[in-house]
Write a protein that holds these residues in place. Structure first.
Motif, short mmCIF file in Angstrom:
data_model
loop_
_atom_site.label_atom_id
_atom_site.label_comp_id
_atom_site.label_asym_id
_atom_site.label_seq_id
_atom_site.Cartn_x
_atom_site.Cartn_y
_atom_site.Cartn_z
N ILE A 25 44.27 43.31 37.68
CA ILE A 25 45.64 43.45 38.42
C ILE A 25 46.75 43.09 37.46
N GLU A 26 46.38 42.31 36.43
CA GLU A 26 47.46 41.69 35.43
C GLU A 26 47.61 43.08 34.70
N LEU A 27 46.67 43.80 34.26
CA LEU A 27 46.58 44.92 33.26
C LEU A 27 47.51 46.20 33.89
N ALA A 28 46.94 46.15 35.25
CA ALA A 28 47.67 47.23 36.19
C ALA A 28 49.14 46.86 36.18
N ARG A 117 46.83 30.69 51.67
CA ARG A 117 47.60 31.44 52.41
C ARG A 117 48.89 31.78 51.76
N GLU A 118 49.29 30.83 50.82
CA GLU A 118 50.74 31.01 50.24
C GLU A 118 50.44 31.82 49.25
N THR A 119 49.06 31.91 48.58
CA THR A 119 48.93 32.76 47.29
C THR A 119 48.84 34.17 47.90
N GLN A 120 48.28 34.41 49.16
CA GLN A 120 48.11 35.73 49.75
C GLN A 120 49.35 36.27 50.03
N VAL A 121 50.38 35.52 50.54
CA VAL A 121 51.87 36.04 51.02
C VAL A 121 52.31 36.33 49.62
N ALA A 122 52.23 35.55 48.46
CA ALA A 122 52.88 35.90 47.38
C ALA A 122 52.42 37.20 46.63
N LEU A 123 51.12 37.04 46.58
CA LEU A 123 50.41 38.18 45.85
C LEU A 123 50.54 39.72 46.47
N THR A 124 50.58 39.68 48.07
CA THR A 124 50.93 40.96 48.49
C THR A 124 52.29 41.30 48.48
N LEU A 125 53.40 40.47 48.37
CA LEU A 125 54.55 40.80 48.00
C LEU A 125 54.72 41.20 46.69
N ARG A 126 54.05 40.86 45.74
CA ARG A 126 54.34 41.55 44.44
C ARG A 126 53.67 42.74 44.01
N LYS A 149 52.82 30.71 37.98
CA LYS A 149 51.39 30.04 37.62
C LYS A 149 50.66 30.44 38.92
N ARG A 150 51.14 30.28 40.08
CA ARG A 150 50.44 30.93 41.18
C ARG A 150 49.80 32.13 41.14
N LEU A 151 50.62 32.95 40.97
CA LEU A 151 50.19 34.46 40.66
C LEU A 151 49.35 34.88 39.73
N THR A 152 49.50 34.06 38.72
CA THR A 152 48.77 34.30 37.49
C THR A 152 47.25 33.74 37.65
N ARG A 153 47.07 32.56 38.41
CA ARG A 153 45.99 31.76 38.85
C ARG A 153 45.18 32.93 39.83
N ALA A 154 46.02 33.46 40.62
CA ALA A 154 45.33 34.35 41.70
C ALA A 154 44.75 35.35 40.93
N LYS A 155 45.49 36.12 40.22
CA LYS A 155 44.90 37.14 39.44
C LYS A 155 43.52 37.08 38.60
N HIS A 156 43.72 35.90 37.96
CA HIS A 156 42.30 35.33 37.31
C HIS A 156 41.31 35.15 38.36
N LYS A 157 41.60 34.51 39.45
CA LYS A 157 40.62 34.19 40.29
C LYS A 157 39.79 35.47 40.83
N ILE A 158 40.67 36.54 41.14
CA ILE A 158 40.37 37.68 41.83
C ILE A 158 39.24 38.45 40.69
N ARG A 159 39.72 38.25 39.45
CA ARG A 159 38.83 38.67 38.42
C ARG A 159 37.46 38.22 38.24
N ASP A 160 37.61 36.81 37.93
CA ASP A 160 36.76 36.33 37.40
C ASP A 160 35.67 35.74 38.71
N ALA A 161 35.99 35.51 39.85
CA ALA A 161 35.34 35.13 40.87
C ALA A 161 34.54 36.39 41.58
N GLY A 162 35.16 37.67 41.10
CA GLY A 162 34.56 38.69 41.68
C GLY A 162 34.88 38.99 43.17
N ILE A 163 36.45 38.77 43.46
CA ILE A 163 36.80 39.19 44.85
C ILE A 163 36.79 40.51 44.74
#
Lengths: 248, 113
Positions: A25-28, A117-126, A149-163
């Motif tokens: 997501i970061e690269l995109a 949940r807060e992360t889901q909302v923020a990430l969806t809006l972004r 930071k919250r958005l960055t952490r979320a993007k890293h989790k999606i990548r590293d945890a294989g969501i």
């Protein structure tokens, strides 16, 4: 960087396809922003291309490939792109290709239950809404750094945890779709009737996208109807500072 | 991708509860996607190693002494987080309480980037 109103409609589509290609997501986001910046400069001068979405995706994709090649360290990703290239991507700038709409995959990734949940909302809006980190921070009365930071952490989790970047399978779909609808409705409520970023409009935009992408899901249609009804009453809701009951 | 399922326990489980859990866990461990696993003795058996002013310092007991402790771990191969979470949910359904933490495993060699 905020995405201008003219581009807002393209953002989610463009970003989703890029995430589908690069699984990052970061690269995109980086390359999508570059493509939108180029468009902002060129389109007013040279006119809008026949297929703006394909133009933006192709431009961003080429940027991403350049970026990855320059870095050279991402050997695995390069392999992935080589694979993708032979699979379904052979566009050049003067041959716009139709790209698959992968917004649905993206929204299910962003609203994955492994994210708060807060992360889901923020990430969806972004990602789907194209709101800037600053706008999201302002909307939720959160300091910019915290939101960033919250958005960055979320993007890293999606990548590293294989969501997964996928629409859930049938047996999971009802629960997962319900979670997505909750997020959209939260966004709507957050923005109802105050002067902050117009989150209600953003939620309705997301609602339309869901109905368009899943025309058979009555729950999605129901949510859109509810939001449109409430939104129509928006100006008539309060009279001289007092709430007006529905039957008046 | 590989995932580590960190299985947390409490001391409150009875021998009968443990028997049920073990009977359910055994067939899961035999599945092809299980890369490795380890069952740990109770935290009271732990010895913690520290360095202090160049000297090795040993203490009796776990590093973090909590009611819930790491009882074992299973490393599995899964396509994505959803698959790993489904395995964890299946195992957790056997247990009366506590939790399983799912962590992605880094596949790069330390120092190799």
């Amino acid at each position: 960087m905020a995405v201008d109103g003219v581009f807002r409609d393209h953002w989610g589509r463009v970003l989703a396809t890029l995430v589908g290609m690069f699984r990052d997501i970061e690269l995109a986001e980086d390359v999508a922003q570059e493509a939108f910046a180029i468009a902002a400069e060129r389109w007013p001068r040279d006119g809008e291309p026949a297929n703006p979405t394909a133009w933006l995706i192709t431009t961003a994709r080429n940027r991403a490939i350049d970026q990855i090649r320059r870095q050279q360290v991402l050997t695995e990703k390069t392999r992935l792109i080589a694979h993708e290239l032979t699979q379904h991507l052979e566009p050049t700038m003067d041959q716009p290709t139709t790209f698959r709409d992968e917004r649905l995959e993206l929204i299910f990734t962003c609203c994955h239950p492994a994210l708060s949940r807060e992360t889901q909302v923020a990430l969806t809006l972004r990602t789907l809404g194209g709101l800037s980190t600053e706008e999201i921070a302002r909307a939720f009365l959160t300091p910019f750094d915290t939101m960033s930071k919250r958005l960055t952490r979320a993007k890293h989790k999606i990548r590293d945890a294989g969501i997964p970047f996928a629409v859930p399978e049938d047996h999971e779909l009802p629960d997962r779709l319900a979670a997505v609808l909750v997020i959209v409705y939260l966004v709507f409520n957050e923005g109802w009737g105050d002067g902050r970023v117009d989150l209600a409009a953003e939620a309705i935009r997301l609602g339309w996208a869901l109905v368009e992408l899943m025309p058979d899901e009555s729950e999605a249609l129901g949510l859109l109807a509810l939001m449109l009804l409430n939104d129509a009453r928006r100006d008539a809701r309060v009279r001289e500072g007092v709430f007006v009951p529905l039957d008046e | 991708m590989q995932y580590a399922l960190l299985i947390y326990s409490t001391e409150e489980s009875t021998p009968e509860e443990r028997r049920v859990v073990e009977a359910g866990v055994a067939p899961v461990l035999a599945r092809p996607y299980v890369t490795s696993w380890a069952r740990l003795h109770a935290p009271q058996t732990a010895t913690t190693v520290r360095q202090q002013q160049g000297e090795t310092l040993l203490t009796d007991g776990p590093f973090v002494d909590t009611k819930e402790f790491l009882g074992g771990l299973i490393v599995i191969e899964a396509d994505n987080l959803d698959v790993a979470l489904a395995v964890a949910a299946e195992l957790q359904a056997l247990r009366p309480s506590s939790a399983i933490e799912v962590r992605p495993v880094r596949d790069e060699v330390p120092g190799g980037g």
